[in-house]
Design a protein around this motif. Sequence first.
Motif, mmCIF file in Angstrom:
data_model
loop_
_atom_site.group_PDB
_atom_site.id
_atom_site.type_symbol
_atom_site.label_atom_id
_atom_site.label_comp_id
_atom_site.label_asym_id
_atom_site.label_seq_id
_atom_site.Cartn_x
_atom_site.Cartn_y
_atom_site.Cartn_z
ATOM 1 N N GLN A 78 0.824 -1.209 0.000
ATOM 2 C CA GLN A 78 0.000 0.000 0.000
ATOM 3 C C GLN A 78 0.854 1.254 0.000
ATOM 4 O OE1 GLN A 78 -3.264 -0.020 -0.216
ATOM 5 N NE2 GLN A 78 -3.623 2.178 -0.033
ATOM 6 N N ARG A 79 1.953 1.224 0.750
ATOM 7 C CA ARG A 79 2.837 2.383 0.826
ATOM 8 C C ARG A 79 3.498 2.647 -0.525
ATOM 9 N NH1 ARG A 79 5.666 0.573 4.507
ATOM 10 N NH2 ARG A 79 7.522 -0.113 3.345
ATOM 11 N N TYR A 80 3.945 1.598 -1.185
ATOM 12 C CA TYR A 80 4.544 1.755 -2.505
ATOM 13 C C TYR A 80 3.523 2.296 -3.502
ATOM 14 C CZ TYR A 80 9.117 -0.402 -1.721
ATOM 15 O OH TYR A 80 10.399 -0.663 -1.310
ATOM 16 N N ALA A 81 2.325 1.752 -3.474
ATOM 17 C CA ALA A 81 1.297 2.193 -4.425
ATOM 18 C C ALA A 81 0.938 3.658 -4.208
ATOM 19 C CB ALA A 81 0.049 1.314 -4.295
ATOM 20 N N THR A 82 0.865 4.083 -2.952
ATOM 21 C CA THR A 82 0.559 5.481 -2.659
ATOM 22 C C THR A 82 1.685 6.402 -3.117
ATOM 23 O OG1 THR A 82 -0.763 4.820 -0.741
ATOM 24 C CG2 THR A 82 -0.031 7.108 -0.831
ATOM 25 N N THR A 83 2.920 5.987 -2.894
ATOM 26 C CA THR A 83 4.067 6.780 -3.355
ATOM 27 C C THR A 83 4.067 6.907 -4.864
ATOM 28 O OG1 THR A 83 5.363 6.027 -1.452
ATOM 29 C CG2 THR A 83 6.575 6.994 -3.287
ATOM 30 N N TRP A 84 3.727 5.799 -5.554
ATOM 31 C CA TRP A 84 3.666 5.872 -7.014
ATOM 32 C C TRP A 84 2.589 6.854 -7.462
ATOM 33 C CZ3 TRP A 84 6.616 4.402 -10.961
ATOM 34 C CH2 TRP A 84 6.067 4.576 -12.246
ATOM 35 N N ALA A 85 1.445 6.840 -6.806
ATOM 36 C CA ALA A 85 0.373 7.762 -7.168
ATOM 37 C C ALA A 85 0.829 9.210 -7.012
ATOM 38 C CB ALA A 85 -0.865 7.498 -6.308
ATOM 39 N N GLU A 104 14.115 5.674 -8.912
ATOM 40 C CA GLU A 104 14.560 5.384 -7.546
ATOM 41 C C GLU A 104 13.577 4.465 -6.827
ATOM 42 O OE1 GLU A 104 15.057 9.129 -5.648
ATOM 43 O OE2 GLU A 104 16.749 9.759 -6.910
ATOM 44 N N LEU A 105 12.280 4.679 -7.042
ATOM 45 C CA LEU A 105 11.278 3.856 -6.360
ATOM 46 C C LEU A 105 11.312 2.420 -6.878
ATOM 47 C CD1 LEU A 105 8.984 4.021 -4.263
ATOM 48 C CD2 LEU A 105 7.400 4.375 -6.168
ATOM 49 N N VAL A 106 11.472 2.241 -8.184
ATOM 50 C CA VAL A 106 11.569 0.895 -8.750
ATOM 51 C C VAL A 106 12.801 0.181 -8.205
ATOM 52 C CG1 VAL A 106 11.989 -0.397 -10.882
ATOM 53 C CG2 VAL A 106 10.263 1.391 -10.840
ATOM 54 N N THR A 107 13.933 0.892 -8.138
ATOM 55 C CA THR A 107 15.152 0.296 -7.604
ATOM 56 C C THR A 107 14.971 -0.099 -6.140
ATOM 57 O OG1 THR A 107 16.502 1.624 -9.119
ATOM 58 C CG2 THR A 107 17.618 0.657 -7.218
ATOM 59 N N ARG A 108 14.296 0.756 -5.374
ATOM 60 C CA ARG A 108 14.050 0.444 -3.967
ATOM 61 C C ARG A 108 13.168 -0.792 -3.822
ATOM 62 N NH1 ARG A 108 10.517 4.637 -1.020
ATOM 63 N NH2 ARG A 108 11.833 5.992 -2.293
ATOM 64 N N LEU A 109 12.149 -0.898 -4.682
ATOM 65 C CA LEU A 109 11.260 -2.055 -4.631
ATOM 66 C C LEU A 109 12.009 -3.330 -5.022
ATOM 67 C CD1 LEU A 109 8.515 -3.406 -4.354
ATOM 68 C CD2 LEU A 109 7.953 -2.602 -6.659
ATOM 69 N N ILE A 110 12.847 -3.241 -6.055
ATOM 70 C CA ILE A 110 13.648 -4.396 -6.470
ATOM 71 C C ILE A 110 14.516 -4.883 -5.313
ATOM 72 C CG2 ILE A 110 15.565 -5.096 -7.958
ATOM 73 C CD1 ILE A 110 14.385 -3.292 -10.137
ATOM 74 N N ALA A 111 15.132 -3.938 -4.612
ATOM 75 C CA ALA A 111 15.993 -4.304 -3.484
ATOM 76 C C ALA A 111 15.191 -4.925 -2.345
ATOM 77 C CB ALA A 111 16.744 -3.067 -2.984
ATOM 78 N N GLU A 112 14.028 -4.355 -2.043
ATOM 79 C CA GLU A 112 13.225 -4.887 -0.936
ATOM 80 C C GLU A 112 12.716 -6.286 -1.244
ATOM 81 O OE1 GLU A 112 9.285 -3.747 1.739
ATOM 82 O OE2 GLU A 112 10.461 -2.174 0.783
ATOM 83 N N ARG A 113 12.455 -6.562 -2.507
ATOM 84 C CA ARG A 113 12.035 -7.919 -2.864
ATOM 85 C C ARG A 113 13.166 -8.931 -2.747
ATOM 86 N NH1 ARG A 113 8.016 -9.328 -6.038
ATOM 87 N NH2 ARG A 113 8.716 -11.347 -5.243
ATOM 88 N N PRO A 185 -4.540 10.652 -11.462
ATOM 89 C CA PRO A 185 -4.234 9.313 -10.970
ATOM 90 C C PRO A 185 -5.302 8.820 -10.011
ATOM 91 C CG PRO A 185 -2.936 10.926 -9.790
ATOM 92 C CD PRO A 185 -3.684 11.676 -10.864
ATOM 93 N N VAL A 186 -5.420 7.509 -9.917
ATOM 94 C CA VAL A 186 -6.357 6.892 -8.993
ATOM 95 C C VAL A 186 -5.556 6.322 -7.836
ATOM 96 C CG1 VAL A 186 -8.090 5.102 -8.697
ATOM 97 C CG2 VAL A 186 -7.940 6.337 -10.861
ATOM 98 N N ARG A 187 -5.802 6.800 -6.636
ATOM 99 C CA ARG A 187 -5.080 6.277 -5.485
ATOM 100 C C ARG A 187 -5.606 4.874 -5.175
ATOM 101 N NH1 ARG A 187 -1.835 9.354 -2.593
ATOM 102 N NH2 ARG A 187 -1.728 11.577 -3.052
ATOM 103 N N PRO A 188 -4.747 4.009 -4.630
ATOM 104 C CA PRO A 188 -5.164 2.626 -4.417
ATOM 105 C C PRO A 188 -6.251 2.457 -3.382
ATOM 106 C CG PRO A 188 -3.014 3.069 -3.415
ATOM 107 C CD PRO A 188 -3.368 4.273 -4.248
ATOM 108 N N ASP A 189 -6.457 3.458 -2.502
ATOM 109 C CA ASP A 189 -7.477 3.321 -1.473
ATOM 110 C C ASP A 189 -8.783 3.997 -1.868
ATOM 111 O OD1 ASP A 189 -6.322 6.026 0.705
ATOM 112 O OD2 ASP A 189 -6.324 5.787 -1.477
ATOM 113 N N GLU A 190 -8.892 4.448 -3.115
ATOM 114 C CA GLU A 190 -10.105 5.105 -3.562
ATOM 115 C C GLU A 190 -10.772 4.274 -4.649
ATOM 116 O OE1 GLU A 190 -8.666 9.737 -2.922
ATOM 117 O OE2 GLU A 190 -8.960 8.913 -4.924
#
Length: 225
Positions: A78-85, A104-113, A185-190
């Motif tokens: 959820q945090r990643y999706a909100t940051t992307w939005a 930077e966000l994609v690289t961070r996600l790749i590392a966290e995975r 953009p459409v936020r993931p919680d909406e």
Amino acid sequence: MSPTQVIVIVVAAVLVVVIAASIWAVSRRAALRRQFGPEYDQAVAERESRGDAERELRERTRRHAELTLTPLSEESRQRYATTWADIQANFVDAPNDSVGAADELVTRLIAERGYPTGDYDEQLATLSVEHARTLSHYRDAHEIRLRDQRGEADTEDLRQALVHYRALFADLLGTDLGTDPGTEPVRPDEPVTRPRADESDSQPQKPQHTPEPAPRQSPQDAPSR
């Protein structure tokens, strides 16, 4: 047993071995094609022979099996999706910054995975094992990012880069990220709610109030001068 019979038996045995080896090779090749999709053709184009490419792909699978991949928690997703939005919403005002933030966000996600992030080519190799269908998007986004750093990318190029980043990002995240950059953009919680095209026609119209005409005065009621 005559020498002729021995020769026939040996030739038949050799043919059986050759046919079995051919079937096995075709089966392994088909399995690699199913697993790597477009990355199979990419590897063949980059290597001197198909055999070299297939050995490289099998080596990628071996190295991938040694990784310790971590699934994302729902909170992290959820945090990643909100940051992307937020990045996507900022694109209209600051496209260069948005593309940099997306990288930077994609690289961070790749590392966290749990994927390696030190070397770009190593990233591609390890990601290709499970994310081959969206890896070409990552290549295109990376290329536009490099052009942007050299001052050679226009706004449309940057919009395409964000679209490409989003393809791999959504694949890694396992969620839908809404609309294209440049739109709201459409936020993931909406929830996404859009009226039907004919909805306005189907709504009942309020009747307009028409004032009643005033009653006419009779001669007796007319005021005297």
